[in-house]
Every structure is written in C-alpha cells, then in structure tokens.
Design a protein around this motif. Structure first.
Motif, PDB file in Angstrom:
ATOM      1  N   HIS A   1      29.765   6.493  21.184  1.00 39.58           N
ATOM      2  CA  HIS A   1      29.466   5.071  21.049  1.00 39.58           C
ATOM      3  C   HIS A   1      28.021   4.885  20.590  1.00 39.58           C
ATOM      4  N   ASP A   2      27.767   3.739  19.960  1.00 41.23           N
ATOM      5  CA  ASP A   2      26.408   3.438  19.513  1.00 41.23           C
ATOM      6  C   ASP A   2      25.469   3.455  20.716  1.00 41.23           C
ATOM      7  N   THR A   3      24.266   3.974  20.497  1.00 44.80           N
ATOM      8  CA  THR A   3      23.307   4.169  21.587  1.00 44.80           C
ATOM      9  C   THR A   3      22.511   2.894  21.818  1.00 44.80           C
ATOM     10  N   TYR A   4      22.988   2.083  22.746  1.00 49.30           N
ATOM     11  CA  TYR A   4      22.303   0.855  23.118  1.00 49.30           C
ATOM     12  C   TYR A   4      21.907   0.919  24.584  1.00 49.30           C
ATOM     13  N   ALA A   5      20.689   0.471  24.880  1.00 52.81           N
ATOM     14  CA  ALA A   5      20.158   0.447  26.251  1.00 52.81           C
ATOM     15  C   ALA A   5      20.528   1.730  26.997  1.00 52.81           C
ATOM     16  N   PRO A   6      20.204   2.892  26.441  1.00 56.80           N
ATOM     17  CA  PRO A   6      20.650   4.156  27.038  1.00 56.80           C
ATOM     18  C   PRO A   6      20.034   4.377  28.410  1.00 56.80           C
ATOM     19  N   CYS A   7      20.809   4.970  29.292  1.00 59.24           N
ATOM     20  CA  CYS A   7      20.301   5.287  30.625  1.00 59.24           C
ATOM     21  C   CYS A   7      21.030   6.518  31.141  1.00 59.24           C
TER      22      CYS A   7
ATOM     23  N   HIS B   1      24.832  -3.701  29.761  1.00 57.52           N
ATOM     24  CA  HIS B   1      25.565  -3.302  28.563  1.00 57.52           C
ATOM     25  C   HIS B   1      24.865  -2.056  28.044  1.00 57.52           C
ATOM     26  N   THR B   2      25.547  -0.912  28.035  1.00 63.13           N
ATOM     27  CA  THR B   2      24.822   0.349  27.860  1.00 63.13           C
ATOM     28  C   THR B   2      25.696   1.453  27.307  1.00 63.13           C
ATOM     29  N   SER B   3      25.037   2.436  26.731  1.00 60.76           N
ATOM     30  CA  SER B   3      25.668   3.731  26.465  1.00 60.76           C
ATOM     31  C   SER B   3      24.962   4.730  27.371  1.00 60.76           C
TER      32      SER B   3
ATOM     33  N   PHE C   1      29.307 -14.632  36.304  1.00 64.24           N
ATOM     34  CA  PHE C   1      27.993 -14.091  35.960  1.00 64.24           C
ATOM     35  C   PHE C   1      28.157 -13.264  34.690  1.00 64.24           C
ATOM     36  N   LEU C   2      27.322 -13.551  33.687  1.00 56.50           N
ATOM     37  CA  LEU C   2      27.493 -12.808  32.437  1.00 56.50           C
ATOM     38  C   LEU C   2      26.139 -12.482  31.812  1.00 56.50           C
ATOM     39  N   ILE C   3      26.152 -11.409  31.027  1.00 55.12           N
ATOM     40  CA  ILE C   3      25.009 -11.040  30.194  1.00 55.12           C
ATOM     41  C   ILE C   3      25.506 -10.854  28.769  1.00 55.12           C
ATOM     42  N   SER C   4      24.609 -10.982  27.810  1.00 54.54           N
ATOM     43  CA  SER C   4      24.977 -10.779  26.413  1.00 54.54           C
ATOM     44  C   SER C   4      24.923  -9.294  26.069  1.00 54.54           C
ATOM     45  N   GLY C   5      25.895  -8.847  25.279  1.00 55.94           N
ATOM     46  CA  GLY C   5      25.912  -7.481  24.770  1.00 55.94           C
ATOM     47  C   GLY C   5      25.423  -7.440  23.341  1.00 55.94           C
ATOM     48  N   ASN C   6      25.572  -6.306  22.680  1.00 52.38           N
ATOM     49  CA  ASN C   6      25.068  -6.168  21.318  1.00 52.38           C
ATOM     50  C   ASN C   6      25.781  -7.104  20.342  1.00 52.38           C
TER      51      ASN C   6
ATOM     52  N   VAL D   1      19.177  -2.847  21.188  1.00 50.46           N
ATOM     53  CA  VAL D   1      18.253  -2.612  22.290  1.00 50.46           C
ATOM     54  C   VAL D   1      18.255  -1.109  22.547  1.00 50.46           C
ATOM     55  N   LEU D   2      17.157  -0.455  22.267  1.00 50.42           N
ATOM     56  CA  LEU D   2      17.122   1.004  22.271  1.00 50.42           C
ATOM     57  C   LEU D   2      16.402   1.592  23.487  1.00 50.42           C
ATOM     58  N   GLU D   3      15.791   0.741  24.304  1.00 49.52           N
ATOM     59  CA  GLU D   3      15.074   1.239  25.467  1.00 49.52           C
ATOM     60  C   GLU D   3      15.954   1.182  26.726  1.00 49.52           C
ATOM     61  N   ASN D   4      15.611   2.018  27.694  1.00 49.76           N
ATOM     62  CA  ASN D   4      16.292   2.049  28.983  1.00 49.76           C
ATOM     63  C   ASN D   4      15.817   0.851  29.801  1.00 49.76           C
TER      64      ASN D   4
END
Length: 405
Positions: A171-177, A162-164, A88-93, A140-143
């Motif tokens: 680290h670069d702020t991607y999909a922050p949560c 895939h998140t910060s 099972f995989l998802i794409s990252g930045n 991707v900048l949204e949660n």
C-alpha cells in the motif's frame, strides 16, 4: 462500552469489470454497492446497540465533485443522530483531496478531528476518549503517532489513524508508523484505516486493527468485507468481532478438472457452490480452470467456455469478470503421433521465449482492437508476459482439442 470501527467506505467508487452488463438490474445493484454497504453499516451500528461509530478515513474516493455523494453520507450520519449515536471521523488521503469533505456541513452528532495536530474528543457520558489526526493533504509522509495524547485514566481510549504500518509494502506509504508506536500509546483500542484488508496489527492489551473496506471494488479486494464490533472496558483487553456488510463479493474461483467427467461438472464446480456460500450477495467471479482430465477435450473453445459460464452465472446471480483456461488432457490420452505433440509444445515454448516475434504476430490485432481491449480491462496486447501466457494457453487448448478428436 461498545462501538463500531469502519474505514475506507470510498462512497460511489465504481466496481470494475461491469461495463458489459449495461443497464440490467444486476448492474444497478453492483453500481450502488458502496452506498448499500454504508447503509448496512448504519443498520449494524443501530442493531448491535453500539454507543459510537469511529471512521478513520477515506469516506470518499478522491476529488469527487458530485455533492449527491456527500448528501448521501450526511443522510446516513443523520440516521445515527436520530438514534443518539455519536460519530468520530478523521480524513484520509482520499478525503484530503475531496472538495466535498471541505464544504459539507455534518450533523451535530459528528466529530471531525483536527488535521493540524492530534486532537482528543471526550464523551464523559459514555466514558469514551477518542484521539486522532486527519490528513490536511493527500501525502502525509511523517509518523503522526509520537504526538498522540496520553491515555486518559478511567475512560475507554480509542485512537484513530489513517496509516500504512511499517513492513506493509503493498500500500502507498502514508503516515507510516510501527506496531510498537501504536501499542505504546496504551489505548484500549487503535482504529486504523487505509489498508483494505481486515487484520490485527497489534493484539493483547492494546490492540490495533485495520477494519478493511466495506465493499470490495476489484479483483484484488476479494472475499468478505465489512467492519469491526469492539467491546472495550477501561484498563482491560478489548473483544473484537468482525461484521460482514458487503453487498457484492469478488471471488477468485479455481477449479481443478482432475476427476471431473465433463464440461457440465466443471461449470457447476466453478460457480454454484461459491455463489451459494456468498448468498444473498452477488458474486463477481474470476474463474481459472486448471489441471489434467478427460473434461479438457470439452473445454477447447474459449468462447464456448465463457458463454456457458456466463449463462450459469446469470442463473446464480453472479457476474463473470474473467475466465482463464489452463486445462490439459491426462497423460497418455493423446491418440496422435507423440512427435507431433512434442512439436506443438516446442513451438509454443519457442514463441513464448521470443517477445519480439510474438509482439510482431500480435501487431495487427493491436492496431485493430488493442485500445478497446485495454479500455475494457480485458487484455493488453503490448504486455510481453501476457502474450507469452497466451502462447502457453494456446498450446494446452490445441493439445486438448487433439485429444478430443
């Protein structure tokens, strides 16, 4: 059930600082390190009798157009297909900007989750539900977590993201949560990617972990690298076990020469023990010598110290990436006029405090070799802080040479 969580494979991403190795056997091993680490991952999935592999992003390393990279990855997935193990995989930045990601056909055992909205893939036979959303674009900048599906009772629920996570500014702020967003989903496990350090974000009944990357690629990615083996049961706490899968290891080696009798002892302390601990992996080492001791008098030649360490590194199966010498003679060891030593120290301090002056002194070198030094990753002669550090280093080496004489 048992599964393996791995992320940030960055296949065919180059390790830095290896240009001087040319076409040697060691250089070939290091340049293929990310692929070999991926092979180690597949071996570990099979050998551990894991029932699935989850990959939360960054299989590739940006906009790669070499399809040999993608073909290699497909071959590894096919090995797991032959074993009946789903992936099972998802794409990252990085995957989001990869042409390979968009065009390669993956084996039937591989489930690539949606980039448009959180998706759930259920494997009834294994009692597994995998939830996740990949990146449609690099930034991707949204949660994304608030839209993740509810936990499915009676199954092992695994989230992928895939998140910060909030609070990590390295680290670069991607999909922050936030950690509470992740634990609030109530999943048995949340598999995270993007951060190259293996660590827990949430522990307890709803753990969330970064697996780190499989293979360190530069001095900031030091120490053991690998994946995580997870044993999970519906409604119970998961057990998480690190798997060490790297092929080469970056190490920051710091040697205090205090109490060491001579240069030979310093060199042995610098590399041999660290290489033995990492065996059979090759070590890419940054060595810093520091402290006050009698050995300082034997370490005044920067070229000599580097040559001796490089020879020892070759015998130990290591690569010497950088050497810093911060050693000095012990207090009271200087058999020279104290006023002279004080004048040397004052001159070095004055030079380090005058950026314009030291930059002027370095200007001829910058014109002659500045670009080549920067391209080789050795020295930036335009960096005021680095030039000031060189002035202080010159002070210590001169004082040590005076002590030796």
């Amino acid at each position: 059930m048992r599964f393996v969580h791995a992320a940030d494979l960055h296949l065919d991403s180059p390790l830095r600082g290896l240009s001087r190795l040319g076409d040697s056997e060691l250089a070939a091993t290091l340049r293929a390190a990310t692929r070999r680490a991926c092979e180690n991952l597949v071996d570990a999935v099979v050998d551990s009798r894991a029932e699935a592999l989850v990959l939360p992003g960054d299989v590739y390393d940006g906009d790669w157009k070499d399809y040999a990279t993608g073909a290699f990855f497909v071959r590894q997935l096919s090995r797991l297909h032959d074993e009946g193990i789903p992936v099972f995989l998802i794409s990252g930045n990085h995957d989001a900007e990869s042409e390979i990601t968009r065009s390669l056909r993956l084996p039937p055992n591989t489930h690539r989750l949606s980039v448009d909205a959180p998706e759930t893939v259920v494997d009834e036979d294994r009692g597994l539900a995998v939830h996740g959303q990949g990146f449609a674009r690099r930034a991707v900048l949204e949660n994304l977590v608030p839209a993740y599906p509810d936990r499915i009772p009676g199954l092992v629920n695994v989230g992928m993201l895939h998140t910060s996570v909030q609070g990590d500014d390295r680290h670069d702020t991607y999909a922050p949560c936030r950690p509470e967003d992740l634990s609030g989903c109530g999943y048995e496990y949340f598999a995270l990617g993007h951060v190259h350090e293996q660590r827990a974000v949430c522990e307890g009944p709803h753990p969330a972990w970064f697996s780190g990357n499989l293979q360190g690629r530069h001095p900031q990615e030091r120490g053991a690298k690998g994946a995580l083996l997870v044993d999970a049961t519906p409604g119970r706490w998961a057990a998480v076990t690190p798997l060490v899968l790297d092929v080469a290891r970056w190490e920051l080696v710091e040697v205090d020469i205090t109490g060491l009798g001579g240069a030979d002892e310093v060199y042995e302390a610098a590399l041999r023990e660290r290489c033995a601990a990492a065996a059979p992996r090759a070590v890419v080492a940054q060595v810093t010598l520091y402290g006050a001791g009698a050995a300082a008098a034997d370490l005044t030649s920067a070229e000599g110290v580097r040559t001796e360490l490089e020879l020892l590194a070759e015998r130990c199966g290591a690569v010497l990436e950088k050497v810093r010498n911060r050693t000095r003679p012990p207090a009271g060891a200087l058999a020279v006029d104290p006023e002279l030593t004080a004048a040397v120290s004052a001159a070095a301090a004055g030079l380090a405090a005058e950026p314009d002056r030291i930059r002027e002194l370095a200007a001829p070198l910058e014109r002659e070799v500045g670009r080549r030094l920067r391209e080789a990753g050795l020295l930036d002669l335009r960096d005021d802080e680095r030039l000031a550090a060189l002035a202080r280093q010159a002070e210590q080496q001169l004082l040590a040479r005076m002590a030796g004489s």
